[in-house]
Write a protein that holds these residues in place. Structure first.
Motif, PDB file in Angstrom:
ATOM      1  N   GLY A  85     -58.755 -38.688  55.225  1.00 26.72           N
ATOM      2  CA  GLY A  85     -57.686 -39.950  55.730  1.00 26.72           C
ATOM      3  C   GLY A  85     -56.629 -39.234  55.406  1.00 26.72           C
ATOM      4  O   GLY A  85     -56.285 -38.445  55.017  1.00 26.72           O
ATOM      5  N   PHE A  86     -55.534 -39.632  55.511  1.00 29.80           N
ATOM      6  CA  PHE A  86     -53.248 -39.555  55.394  1.00 29.80           C
ATOM      7  C   PHE A  86     -53.586 -40.153  54.178  1.00 29.80           C
ATOM      8  O   PHE A  86     -53.128 -40.979  53.637  1.00 29.80           O
ATOM      9  CB  PHE A  86     -52.817 -40.001  56.364  1.00 29.80           C
ATOM     10  N   ASP A  87     -52.676 -38.810  53.235  1.00 26.33           N
ATOM     11  CA  ASP A  87     -52.438 -39.269  52.130  1.00 26.33           C
ATOM     12  C   ASP A  87     -50.448 -39.608  52.373  1.00 26.33           C
ATOM     13  O   ASP A  87     -49.860 -39.655  52.997  1.00 26.33           O
ATOM     14  CB  ASP A  87     -52.009 -38.214  51.118  1.00 26.33           C
ATOM     15  N   SER A  88     -50.029 -40.479  51.439  1.00 26.61           N
ATOM     16  CA  SER A  88     -48.741 -41.139  51.288  1.00 26.61           C
ATOM     17  C   SER A  88     -47.586 -39.632  51.008  1.00 26.61           C
ATOM     18  O   SER A  88     -48.500 -38.741  50.241  1.00 26.61           O
ATOM     19  CB  SER A  88     -48.477 -42.012  50.773  1.00 26.61           C
ATOM     20  N   SER A  89     -46.385 -39.887  51.233  1.00 29.83           N
ATOM     21  CA  SER A  89     -45.522 -38.504  50.930  1.00 29.83           C
ATOM     22  C   SER A  89     -45.650 -39.150  49.400  1.00 29.83           C
ATOM     23  O   SER A  89     -45.944 -39.788  48.637  1.00 29.83           O
ATOM     24  CB  SER A  89     -44.574 -39.114  51.192  1.00 29.83           C
ATOM     25  N   CYS A  90     -45.550 -38.723  48.277  1.00 35.04           N
ATOM     26  CA  CYS A  90     -44.909 -37.951  47.381  1.00 35.04           C
ATOM     27  C   CYS A  90     -43.108 -38.879  47.255  1.00 35.04           C
ATOM     28  O   CYS A  90     -42.250 -38.529  47.423  1.00 35.04           O
ATOM     29  CB  CYS A  90     -44.358 -36.456  46.717  1.00 35.04           C
ATOM     30  N   THR A  91     -43.432 -40.346  46.879  1.00 38.14           N
ATOM     31  CA  THR A  91     -42.384 -40.940  46.684  1.00 38.14           C
ATOM     32  C   THR A  91     -41.735 -41.251  45.360  1.00 38.14           C
ATOM     33  O   THR A  91     -42.947 -41.586  43.955  1.00 38.14           O
ATOM     34  CB  THR A  91     -42.646 -42.692  47.189  1.00 38.14           C
ATOM     35  N   LYS A  92     -40.784 -41.361  45.099  1.00 41.71           N
ATOM     36  CA  LYS A  92     -40.178 -41.699  44.098  1.00 41.71           C
ATOM     37  C   LYS A  92     -39.349 -42.800  44.214  1.00 41.71           C
ATOM     38  O   LYS A  92     -39.183 -43.765  44.782  1.00 41.71           O
ATOM     39  CB  LYS A  92     -37.972 -41.153  43.110  1.00 41.71           C
ATOM     40  N   LEU A  93     -40.336 -43.854  42.408  1.00 41.63           N
ATOM     41  CA  LEU A  93     -39.971 -45.472  42.692  1.00 41.63           C
ATOM     42  C   LEU A  93     -39.355 -45.777  40.946  1.00 41.63           C
ATOM     43  O   LEU A  93     -39.418 -44.869  40.518  1.00 41.63           O
ATOM     44  CB  LEU A  93     -41.321 -45.846  42.433  1.00 41.63           C
ATOM     45  N   ASN A  94     -38.102 -46.224  41.585  1.00 42.83           N
ATOM     46  CA  ASN A  94     -37.080 -46.182  40.109  1.00 42.83           C
ATOM     47  C   ASN A  94     -38.199 -48.118  38.940  1.00 42.83           C
ATOM     48  O   ASN A  94     -38.523 -48.672  39.627  1.00 42.83           O
ATOM     49  CB  ASN A  94     -36.025 -46.225  40.189  1.00 42.83           C
ATOM     50  N   GLN A  95     -38.100 -47.718  38.588  1.00 43.83           N
ATOM     51  CA  GLN A  95     -38.105 -48.951  37.359  1.00 43.83           C
ATOM     52  C   GLN A  95     -38.431 -49.449  38.821  1.00 43.83           C
ATOM     53  O   GLN A  95     -37.242 -50.780  38.826  1.00 43.83           O
ATOM     54  CB  GLN A  95     -37.854 -49.283  35.671  1.00 43.83           C
ATOM     55  N   GLY A  96     -39.139 -51.184  38.690  1.00 41.19           N
ATOM     56  CA  GLY A  96     -39.281 -52.757  39.245  1.00 41.19           C
ATOM     57  C   GLY A  96     -39.173 -52.075  40.989  1.00 41.19           C
ATOM     58  O   GLY A  96     -39.138 -53.010  41.144  1.00 41.19           O
ATOM     59  N   GLN A  97     -39.386 -50.930  41.630  1.00 39.61           N
ATOM     60  CA  GLN A  97     -39.559 -50.570  42.748  1.00 39.61           C
ATOM     61  C   GLN A  97     -40.790 -50.647  42.829  1.00 39.61           C
ATOM     62  O   GLN A  97     -41.866 -50.503  42.348  1.00 39.61           O
ATOM     63  CB  GLN A  97     -38.492 -49.369  43.631  1.00 39.61           C
TER      64      GLN A  97
END
Length: 114
Positions: A85-97
Motif C-alpha cells: 500500500g501507500f506509505d506516509s510521507s516522512c513527517t516531522k513531529l515536535n514533542q506532543g504532536q
C-alpha cells in the motif's frame, strides 16, 4: 510506495474521539492541542529503523488508519510503512504532536524514523 496519500495532523482532542479516554491516555494521545506537524521533504536519506517506544501508535487495521504521537523529549521524524500500500510521507513531529495516516489498500507494517 510512492503515490497519493491522505496525511492529516490531528490534535489530541480529535484523536480522543476515536478511542476511549483510558486507551488514549495509555497511548499518550490525549493532551493539550499542539501546532501542526509539517511533512518533511524526502531527501533520499530513507528509513533509519523502527521508531522508539516514545513514538505512540494507535493502529486500526480494518479502517486502514494509524494515529502516531510523539511522546519523546525531542522532535522526531517518522513514517508509517504499509505492506502492499501507500506509505506516509516522512513527517516531522515536535514533542506532543500527532499525525494521522490513512491508506486505501494493504496492511500496516510498522512505524519508522526517517
Amino acid at each position: 510506495m510512492s503515490g497519493t496519500t491522505r496525511l492529516k495532523v490531528r490534535t489530541g482532542k480529535v484523536v480522543a474521539t476515536v478511542c476511549t479516554a483510558a486507551a488514549c491516555v495509555g497511548l499518550g494521545l490525549v493532551g493539550a492541542p499542539s501546532a501542526s506537524a509539517a511533512p518533511v521533504q524526502d531527501t533520499g536519506v530513507g528509513v533509519k529503523g523502527t521508531a522508539p517506544d516514545c513514538i505512540t501508535r494507535a493502529v486500526f487495521k480494518k479502517q486502514h488508519e494509524a494515529y502516531i504521537g510523539n511522546d519523546c523529549h525531542k522532535t522526531m521524524k517518522v513514517k508509517v510503512i504499509v505492506n502492499n500500500g501507500f506509505d506516509s510521507s516522512c513527517t516531522k513531529l515536535n514533542q506532543g504532536q500527532q499525525m494521522y495516516h490513512w491508506w486505501p489498500t494493504g496492511s500496516y507494517a510498522r512505524t519508522v524514523t526517517c
